[in-house]
Scaffold this motif. Structure first.
Motif, PDB file in Angstrom:
ATOM      1  N   SER A   1      48.298  41.078  57.827  1.00 50.47           N
ATOM      2  CA  SER A   1      47.420  42.233  57.761  1.00 50.47           C
ATOM      3  C   SER A   1      45.976  41.783  57.590  1.00 50.47           C
ATOM      4  O   SER A   1      45.686  40.808  56.921  1.00 50.47           O
ATOM      5  CB  SER A   1      47.833  43.120  56.594  1.00 50.47           C
ATOM      6  N   GLN A   2      45.033  42.514  58.200  1.00 54.09           N
ATOM      7  CA  GLN A   2      43.632  42.141  58.106  1.00 54.09           C
ATOM      8  C   GLN A   2      42.925  42.896  56.995  1.00 54.09           C
ATOM      9  O   GLN A   2      41.706  42.793  56.869  1.00 54.09           O
ATOM     10  CB  GLN A   2      42.946  42.481  59.442  1.00 54.09           C
ATOM     11  N   GLN A   3      43.646  43.664  56.214  1.00 54.73           N
ATOM     12  CA  GLN A   3      42.971  44.494  55.232  1.00 54.73           C
ATOM     13  C   GLN A   3      42.424  43.654  54.103  1.00 54.73           C
ATOM     14  O   GLN A   3      42.890  42.551  53.810  1.00 54.73           O
ATOM     15  CB  GLN A   3      43.924  45.549  54.685  1.00 54.73           C
ATOM     16  N   GLY A   4      41.399  44.195  53.445  1.00 59.78           N
ATOM     17  CA  GLY A   4      40.910  43.566  52.238  1.00 59.78           C
ATOM     18  C   GLY A   4      41.920  43.781  51.128  1.00 59.78           C
ATOM     19  O   GLY A   4      42.653  44.769  51.130  1.00 59.78           O
ATOM     20  N   GLU A   5      41.967  42.852  50.216  1.00 53.91           N
ATOM     21  CA  GLU A   5      42.891  42.986  49.089  1.00 53.91           C
ATOM     22  C   GLU A   5      42.113  42.931  47.789  1.00 53.91           C
ATOM     23  O   GLU A   5      41.430  41.936  47.515  1.00 53.91           O
ATOM     24  CB  GLU A   5      43.944  41.880  49.130  1.00 53.91           C
ATOM     25  N   GLU A   6      42.214  43.990  47.011  1.00 58.28           N
ATOM     26  CA  GLU A   6      41.475  44.079  45.767  1.00 58.28           C
ATOM     27  C   GLU A   6      42.301  43.531  44.600  1.00 58.28           C
ATOM     28  O   GLU A   6      43.533  43.623  44.584  1.00 58.28           O
ATOM     29  CB  GLU A   6      41.092  45.547  45.476  1.00 58.28           C
ATOM     30  N   ASP A   7      41.590  43.020  43.646  1.00 58.49           N
ATOM     31  CA  ASP A   7      42.216  42.460  42.450  1.00 58.49           C
ATOM     32  C   ASP A   7      41.279  42.697  41.270  1.00 58.49           C
ATOM     33  O   ASP A   7      40.080  42.454  41.395  1.00 58.49           O
ATOM     34  CB  ASP A   7      42.457  40.957  42.664  1.00 58.49           C
ATOM     35  N   PRO A   8      41.742  43.176  40.118  1.00 54.60           N
ATOM     36  CA  PRO A   8      43.132  43.548  39.839  1.00 54.60           C
ATOM     37  C   PRO A   8      43.489  44.896  40.463  1.00 54.60           C
ATOM     38  O   PRO A   8      42.615  45.592  40.967  1.00 54.60           O
ATOM     39  CB  PRO A   8      43.152  43.639  38.315  1.00 54.60           C
ATOM     40  N   GLN A   9      44.745  45.269  40.393  1.00 57.81           N
ATOM     41  CA  GLN A   9      45.167  46.578  40.898  1.00 57.81           C
ATOM     42  C   GLN A   9      44.716  47.675  39.962  1.00 57.81           C
ATOM     43  O   GLN A   9      44.428  48.793  40.392  1.00 57.81           O
ATOM     44  CB  GLN A   9      46.682  46.623  41.063  1.00 57.81           C
ATOM     45  N   ALA A  10      44.653  47.359  38.672  1.00 59.32           N
ATOM     46  CA  ALA A  10      44.218  48.339  37.679  1.00 59.32           C
ATOM     47  C   ALA A  10      43.415  47.632  36.600  1.00 59.32           C
ATOM     48  O   ALA A  10      43.671  46.463  36.286  1.00 59.32           O
ATOM     49  CB  ALA A  10      45.420  49.060  37.077  1.00 59.32           C
ATOM     50  N   LEU A  11      42.430  48.345  36.070  1.00 59.06           N
ATOM     51  CA  LEU A  11      41.533  47.781  35.073  1.00 59.06           C
ATOM     52  C   LEU A  11      41.155  48.879  34.093  1.00 59.06           C
ATOM     53  O   LEU A  11      40.737  49.961  34.512  1.00 59.06           O
ATOM     54  CB  LEU A  11      40.292  47.237  35.786  1.00 59.06           C
ATOM     55  N   SER A  12      41.295  48.587  32.808  1.00 59.08           N
ATOM     56  CA  SER A  12      40.955  49.568  31.788  1.00 59.08           C
ATOM     57  C   SER A  12      39.949  48.948  30.826  1.00 59.08           C
ATOM     58  O   SER A  12      40.201  47.872  30.271  1.00 59.08           O
ATOM     59  CB  SER A  12      42.228  49.982  31.036  1.00 59.08           C
ATOM     60  N   ILE A  13      38.800  49.600  30.662  1.00 55.52           N
ATOM     61  CA  ILE A  13      37.755  49.061  29.798  1.00 55.52           C
ATOM     62  C   ILE A  13      37.163  50.167  28.941  1.00 55.52           C
ATOM     63  O   ILE A  13      37.358  51.355  29.206  1.00 55.52           O
ATOM     64  CB  ILE A  13      36.632  48.395  30.627  1.00 55.52           C
ATOM     65  N   GLN A  14      36.408  49.753  27.928  1.00 57.09           N
ATOM     66  CA  GLN A  14      35.710  50.717  27.071  1.00 57.09           C
ATOM     67  C   GLN A  14      34.361  51.048  27.685  1.00 57.09           C
ATOM     68  O   GLN A  14      33.741  50.210  28.370  1.00 57.09           O
ATOM     69  CB  GLN A  14      35.491  50.118  25.680  1.00 57.09           C
ATOM     70  N   GLU A  15      33.915  52.255  27.428  1.00 53.10           N
ATOM     71  CA  GLU A  15      32.589  52.670  27.899  1.00 53.10           C
ATOM     72  C   GLU A  15      31.542  51.686  27.393  1.00 53.10           C
ATOM     73  O   GLU A  15      31.591  51.244  26.240  1.00 53.10           O
ATOM     74  CB  GLU A  15      32.288  54.080  27.385  1.00 53.10           C
ATOM     75  N   GLY A  16      30.607  51.321  28.261  1.00 57.39           N
ATOM     76  CA  GLY A  16      29.563  50.376  27.897  1.00 57.39           C
ATOM     77  C   GLY A  16      29.861  48.952  28.326  1.00 57.39           C
ATOM     78  O   GLY A  16      28.939  48.135  28.456  1.00 57.39           O
TER      79      GLY A  16
END
Lengths: 113, 113
Positions: B1-16
């Motif tokens: 596949s020629q698609q871009g692949e993002e990493d990570p799939q999910a990311l959780s952070i605090q505001e700021g």
């Protein structure tokens, strides 16, 4: 300037029926792209129209078809609907003279029962 | 596949806090674009970086591109709850398809107030 519009916002069909989705590009944009976003599959490229002609299509069966009208609006037709066709269908438009950015509409959510 | 692949799939952070998302792709590109999608709606274009550029800024966004590694990163500084969304990279490959984008599955960012 009005953005890309799509209709309807929601569509419910049963297996075997046909669905027609519509897209109006930003004024002056001649290219229209269609994408399918099924749950967990990311955005899959469906079709690209420019100046009324189909420029490319993604890896989808022939029952996915479309056209672009002289005013550059576009229609996506899905025949013989299957359950896995349930997805968000996004349309995007691009200006031939103003670069590579695609501008997306809000999408049509198709549910096949 | 020629698609871009993002990493990570999910990311959780605090505001700021800062959020960094990565993208890898396969072959030579003309440009690479980043888009944001809020909760199942249309995509919004964030930034475009061309193959001859190494870094680009737009407000709180910083994008880098390393063509030797075929990778890009998107940094969002001082994140806000409103940044909660899915982020997609879209490589535009060189040649006849340079106006056609390929999307991955995205990075789902959650910013906790």
């Amino acid at each position: 300037e009005a953005g890309v519009t799509q209709s309807p916002t929601h569509l419910i069909k049963t297996r075997g029926q046909q669905a027609t989705l519509r897209c109006s590009p930003i004024s002056g944009h001649t290219s229209v792209y269609w994408y399918q976003q099924a749950l967990g599959l990311g955005l899959q490229f469906l079709l690209w129209y420019d100046e009324g002609e189909e420029r490319n299509r993604g890896n989808f069966p022939p029952r996915f078809s479309g056209r672009q009208f002289p005013n550059y609006s576009s229609e996506l037709n899905v025949n013989a609907l299957e359950l896995e066709d349930s997805a968000l269908y996004l349309c995007a438009s691009r200006s031939r003279t103003a670069g590579e950015t695609q501008y997306f509409g809000p999408g049509t959510r198709l549910l096949v029962l | 596949s020629q698609q871009g692949e993002e990493d990570p799939q999910a990311l959780s952070i605090q505001e700021g806090e800062n959020a960094t998302m990565n993208c890898s792709y396969k072959t030579s590109i003309n440009n690479l674009q980043w888009y944001r999608q809020n909760s199942g709606r249309g995509l919004v274009h964030l930034i475009l970086i061309r193959s001859n550029e190494r870094e680009k800024h737009s407000g709180r966004l910083r994008v880098t591109l390393d063509t030797s590694k075929k990778s890009s990163s998107l940094l969002i500084t001082a994140s806000r709850a409103a940044d909660t969304a899915s982020y997609f990279c879209a490589p535009a490959y060189s040649g006849a398809g340079s106006y056609q984008l390929t999307f991955g599955k995205g990075t789902k960012l959650s910013v906790i107030p």
